[in-house]
Design an enzyme around this catalytic site. Structure first.
Site, PDB file in Angstrom:
ATOM      1  N   ASP A 103      50.435  31.733  42.591  1.00 10.81           N
ATOM      2  CA  ASP A 103      49.213  32.443  42.980  1.00 10.81           C
ATOM      3  C   ASP A 103      49.101  32.531  44.506  1.00 10.81           C
ATOM      4  O   ASP A 103      49.590  31.651  45.221  1.00 10.81           O
ATOM      5  CB  ASP A 103      48.006  31.693  42.381  1.00 10.81           C
ATOM      6  CG  ASP A 103      46.752  32.540  42.390  1.00 10.81           C
ATOM      7  OD1 ASP A 103      46.845  33.785  42.555  1.00 10.81           O
ATOM      8  OD2 ASP A 103      45.654  31.971  42.229  1.00 10.81           O
ATOM      9  N   ASN A 129      47.028  40.762  33.782  1.00  8.36           N
ATOM     10  CA  ASN A 129      47.468  41.496  34.983  1.00  8.36           C
ATOM     11  C   ASN A 129      47.603  43.003  34.754  1.00  8.36           C
ATOM     12  O   ASN A 129      47.612  43.780  35.703  1.00  8.36           O
ATOM     13  CB  ASN A 129      48.785  40.939  35.533  1.00  8.36           C
ATOM     14  CG  ASN A 129      48.642  39.600  36.215  1.00  8.36           C
ATOM     15  OD1 ASN A 129      49.570  38.799  36.258  1.00  8.36           O
ATOM     16  ND2 ASN A 129      47.466  39.315  36.776  1.00  8.36           N
TER      17      ASN A 129
HETATM   18  C1  FPP Z   1      49.487  36.114  41.661  1.00  3.68           C
HETATM   19  O1  FPP Z   1      49.069  36.374  42.969  1.00  3.68           O
HETATM   20  C2  FPP Z   1      50.834  36.619  41.458  1.00  3.68           C
HETATM   21  C3  FPP Z   1      51.170  37.574  40.567  1.00  3.68           C
HETATM   22  C4  FPP Z   1      50.188  38.194  39.672  1.00  3.68           C
HETATM   23  C5  FPP Z   1      52.541  38.079  40.442  1.00  3.68           C
HETATM   24  C6  FPP Z   1      53.634  37.127  40.789  1.00  3.68           C
HETATM   25  C7  FPP Z   1      54.839  37.923  41.115  1.00  3.68           C
HETATM   26  C8  FPP Z   1      55.796  37.588  42.014  1.00  3.68           C
HETATM   27  C9  FPP Z   1      55.818  36.307  42.702  1.00  3.68           C
HETATM   28  C10 FPP Z   1      56.874  38.544  42.372  1.00  3.68           C
HETATM   29  C11 FPP Z   1      57.698  39.058  41.248  1.00  3.68           C
HETATM   30  C12 FPP Z   1      58.211  38.003  40.348  1.00  3.68           C
HETATM   31  C13 FPP Z   1      59.506  37.761  40.059  1.00  3.68           C
HETATM   32  C14 FPP Z   1      59.855  36.704  39.085  1.00  3.68           C
HETATM   33  C15 FPP Z   1      60.619  38.468  40.680  1.00  3.68           C
HETATM   34  P1  FPP Z   1      47.767  37.239  43.181  1.00  3.68           P
HETATM   35  O2  FPP Z   1      48.186  38.639  43.405  1.00  3.68           O
HETATM   36  O3  FPP Z   1      46.810  37.021  42.090  1.00  3.68           O
HETATM   37  O4  FPP Z   1      47.231  36.629  44.530  1.00  3.68           O
HETATM   38  P2  FPP Z   1      45.711  36.524  44.971  1.00  3.68           P
HETATM   39  O5  FPP Z   1      45.075  35.473  44.094  1.00  3.68           O
HETATM   40  O6  FPP Z   1      45.821  36.063  46.374  1.00  3.68           O
HETATM   41  O7  FPP Z   1      45.074  37.873  44.838  1.00  3.68           O
END
Ligand code: FPP
Length: 251
Positions: A19, A67
């Site tokens: 996250d 998501n």
């Molecule tokens: C949460 O951060 C993260 C995600 C919803 C996606 C995670 C994806 C990756 C790390 C990249 C792609 C993955 C792979 C395995 C290649 P958020 O967007 O909710 O962050 P925030 O809470 O700061 O808004």
């Protein structure tokens, strides 16, 4: 922090809620996708570090069922990142003996992502040093409902008696079938919740929360989390005294 990793007991299975990508990017005045892109570098380093430390199962929460509600541009950007990550990592997975598995509703993913995912899973099927589980279009509650439905159908169609349903049978129908439950759950980005992740499998996991946002999470952060895990006493319902005497009895 323990810098001599040889002294650490390494969790067999680590699960991570990655996250903080969006906030990391916004803090830099950039689009959220910039954070996800940086998050891929963290994924690479954490996979490599886990493998070199001897972690046997690593599960990354890459995309939840919730998501899909994000803006279309962010969803398609994430799908593109996933596709290019899988394309670029096949060689590394093979040379490091890493098997790729998917937990979640893979059929919901765009065809081009599904294609590379299936190809990577098939080509790494024989690899045995570490399993890398990507949780994709994954939701803990929907996983449990899926199991409940499949058991109900088997009962209705006479293949199963309700009395034979026990924890082992139930766990055998989860996406994670055959894999041990996570010993350690890490969540980056400062929030302290499970967000519908591995609701069955995390029952006895040690929980570790860090303020570090996912794109900044690197080898030292992983070692710090494992060091914290080493300071926990896992009792599985026993008393502390029982656990200590069992440890003495064990060879
Ligand atoms: C949460 O951060 C993260 C995600 C919803 C996606 C995670 C994806 C990756 C790390 C990249 C792609 C993955 C792979 C395995 C290649 P958020 O967007 O909710 O962050 P925030 O809470 O700061 O808004």
């Amino acid at each position: 922090m323990c810098t001599d990793t040889a002294k650490l007991s390494i969790p067999r299975h680590i699960a991570i809620i990655m996250d903080g990508n969006g906030r990391w990017a916004e803090e830099r005045g950039k689009h959220r996708l910039f954070g996800h892109k940086a998050g891929v570098d963290a994924v690479r380093e954490v996979v490599e570090t886990s493998r070199s430390l001897g972690v046997q199962h690593l599960t990354l929460y890459a995309f939840s069922t919730e998501n899909w509600r994000r803006p279309e541009g962010e969803v398609s950007g994430l799908m593109t990142l996933l596709q290019s990550y899988l394309r670029s990592e096949l060689k590394t997975m093979l040379s490091n003996d890493i098997r790729l598995c998917c937990l979640g509703e893979a059929q919901q993913l765009p065809a081009e992502v599904r294609e590379v995912l299936e190809k990577t899973m098939a080509e790494t099927m024989h690899c045995g040093a570490m399993v890398l589980n990507l949780a994709l279009s994954y939701g803990g509650r929907s996983e449990l409902v899926r199991v409940a439905r499949s058991l109900a159908r088997d009962c209705e169609e006479g293949r199963l008696h309700w009395k034979s349903i026990d924890e082992e049978l139930f766990a055998g129908r989860l996406y994670s079938v055959g894999q041990p439950d996570p010993d350690l759950l890490i969540r980056t980005g400062g929030e302290r919740r499970l967000s519908n992740f591995l609701l069955w499998q995390l029952s006895y996991a040690e929980l570790y929360f860090t303020e570090t946002k996912w794109p900044d999470f690197r080898r030292p952060h992983l070692i710090e989390a494992i060091t914290a895990y080493n300071q926990r006493q896992r009792r599985f319902g026993r008393t502390g005294g029982q656990v200590l005497s069992l440890a003495v009895e064990q060879p």
